[in-house]
Design an enzyme around this catalytic site. Structure first.
Site, PDB file in Angstrom:
ATOM      1  N   ASN A 202      13.498  19.470  25.250  1.00 59.27           N
ATOM      2  CA  ASN A 202      14.243  20.667  25.656  1.00 59.27           C
ATOM      3  C   ASN A 202      15.097  21.194  24.513  1.00 59.27           C
ATOM      4  O   ASN A 202      15.549  20.446  23.648  1.00 59.27           O
ATOM      5  CB  ASN A 202      15.108  20.363  26.879  1.00 59.27           C
ATOM      6  CG  ASN A 202      16.181  19.343  26.594  1.00 59.27           C
ATOM      7  OD1 ASN A 202      17.280  19.693  26.160  1.00 59.27           O
ATOM      8  ND2 ASN A 202      15.880  18.062  26.809  1.00 59.27           N
TER       9      ASN A 202
ATOM     10  N   CYS B  45       4.776  19.317  29.205  1.00 59.80           N
ATOM     11  CA  CYS B  45       3.701  18.339  29.394  1.00 59.80           C
ATOM     12  C   CYS B  45       3.453  18.072  30.869  1.00 59.80           C
ATOM     13  O   CYS B  45       2.327  17.759  31.272  1.00 59.80           O
ATOM     14  CB  CYS B  45       4.052  17.038  28.692  1.00 59.80           C
ATOM     15  SG  CYS B  45       4.258  17.208  26.912  1.00 59.80           S
TER      16      CYS B  45
ATOM     17  N   ARG C  56       0.828  -1.216   0.000  1.00 66.91           N
ATOM     18  CA  ARG C  56       0.000   0.000   0.000  1.00 66.91           C
ATOM     19  C   ARG C  56       0.857   1.259   0.000  1.00 66.91           C
ATOM     20  O   ARG C  56       0.475   2.279  -0.578  1.00 66.91           O
ATOM     21  CB  ARG C  56      -0.940   0.002   1.207  1.00 66.91           C
ATOM     22  CG  ARG C  56      -1.894  -1.187   1.263  1.00 66.91           C
ATOM     23  CD  ARG C  56      -2.710  -1.330  -0.029  1.00 66.91           C
ATOM     24  NE  ARG C  56      -3.683  -2.395   0.076  1.00 66.91           N
ATOM     25  CZ  ARG C  56      -3.481  -3.662  -0.263  1.00 66.91           C
ATOM     26  NH1 ARG C  56      -2.283  -4.025  -0.723  1.00 66.91           N
ATOM     27  NH2 ARG C  56      -4.419  -4.559  -0.147  1.00 66.91           N
TER      28      ARG C  56
ATOM     29  N   LYS D 268      12.651   2.902  28.844  1.00 71.87           N
ATOM     30  CA  LYS D 268      11.807   3.151  27.683  1.00 71.87           C
ATOM     31  C   LYS D 268      12.346   2.517  26.408  1.00 71.87           C
ATOM     32  O   LYS D 268      11.577   1.973  25.605  1.00 71.87           O
ATOM     33  CB  LYS D 268      11.607   4.656  27.499  1.00 71.87           C
ATOM     34  CG  LYS D 268      10.741   5.282  28.587  1.00 71.87           C
ATOM     35  CD  LYS D 268      10.473   6.750  28.334  1.00 71.87           C
ATOM     36  CE  LYS D 268       9.536   7.314  29.406  1.00 71.87           C
ATOM     37  NZ  LYS D 268       9.227   8.740  29.179  1.00 71.87           N
TER      38      LYS D 268
END
Length: 333
Positions: free
Chosen positions: A125, A181, A6, A80
């Protein structure tokens, strides 16, 4: 090419563009809200290799917008980059992924970006973005800036060229805000809009099919505002990055202590405090600690401290760097 049929059918990429994408390596600095979404999009798009850099671990507040993470990752406080790699491998088992649980400094970024085709900004930052900018222009590698807070977003691509402005040139015209945030909040659509712009530009660069004109796109989803401005005329004639090639961020002394943006957390880097030294000291002082494959977590009085294997410590619950260093000195001498 069946998996990417696609995308190949899209006339601006085609078979040749898809083949080019599958040979590309991309560095992502910061694997939080922006970085998780961009990493997933690039994995699904078919890039050859991702290099992920992030200094933090997953927490419950991340789950609202950091799309590769799960409740299990938050409970286990998984770094993470580790959690992101696990999820991405479930999407693309053939994708090469290199991870660094590190603070991104000049030495690290220069070494990992040397063989890359593109750098993506997933940071929070301006200091790190200026470093990315200097490294990109020194190595001649494109990079793409993205940011979001509340319901706003902004993105811009930078291609090293003396005839186009770099990120440092644009700083006076970027949206000015002290919000983060962690202080003002964010909605997930702002993240995905910023990354959609970022990855659209990335696919243009990686497929080699289109020249990107200097511009910056920004908007506010809550107010239904969206605009793109041309930036060709914003070159700073004396810019030390794109014009005089002085690259000031590469010559700047790396800070060993600093507070993390909006996190009530101080980072302390002390090469002497290896995992073995930390464990031995805590044991000798009868301080209880929890050990994971990636870090040691303990409390000193009312302060929670996470010590990584390479002498990097996160001191939570404070913003004063000197106080953080004092606490570390009290524990380890």
């Amino acid at each position: 090419m069946g998996r990417y049929s696609r995308q190949t059918l899209f006339k601006h990429i085609g078979v040749d563009g898809q083949r080019a994408i599958t040979k590309r390596t991309v560095v992502i600095i910061g694997v939080g809200a922006l970085g998780t979404v961009s990493a997933e999009m690039l994995a699904r798009a078919g890039v050859k290799k991702l290099i992920l850099v992030d200094r933090d671990y997953v927490e419950e507040t991340n789950l609202q917008r950091q799309s590769l993470f799960t409740e299990r990752d938050a409970v286990n406080q998984t770094p993470k980059v580790v959690a992101a790699k696990e999820r991405i491998k479930e999407i693309r088992s053939d994708l090469a992924i290199e991870t660094y649980i590190e603070h991104c400094d000049a030495q690290l970024l220069l070494s990992i970006a040397a063989g890359a085709d593109l750098i993506l900004d997933g940071t929070d930052n301006f200091e790190t973005r200026l470093l990315i900018n200097d490294v990109a222009y020194k190595l001649g590698i494109p990079w793409i800036y993205a940011a979001c807070v509340e319901s706003t977003y902004v993105s811009s691509a930078f291609i090293p060229d003396k005839n186009t402005p770099c990120f440092r040139c644009l700083i006076p015209t970027l949206p000015t805000t002290t919000l983060t945030c962690d202080t003002a909040g964010i909605i997930a659509p702002a993240v995905h809009t910023a990354v959609s712009l970022q990855i659209s530009a990335a696919l243009k660069i990686l497929s080699g099919g289109e020249i990107i004109k200097p511009s910056m796109t920004m908007g506010d989803l809550w107010q239904n505002e969206h605009m793109t401005i041309g930036t060709e005329a914003l070159i700073h004639d004396e810019c030390p990055t794109c014009q005089t090639k002085e690259f000031p961020e590469l010559n700047r002394t790396t800070h060993r202590q600093f507070s993390l943006c909006g996190r009530d957390t101080v980072q302390i880097i002390d090469d002497r405090l290896t995992e073995q030294v930390v464990a031995k000291t805590l044991t000798e002082r009868s301080i209880e600690y929890k050990e994971t494959p990636y870090f040691i977590e303990f409390h000193y009085d009312d302060t929670r401290i996470v010590a990584f294997q390479n002498g990097r410590l996160l001191v939570h619950g404070i913003m004063d760097v000197n106080k953080g260093q004092t606490i570390v000195n009290q524990v380890f001498g």
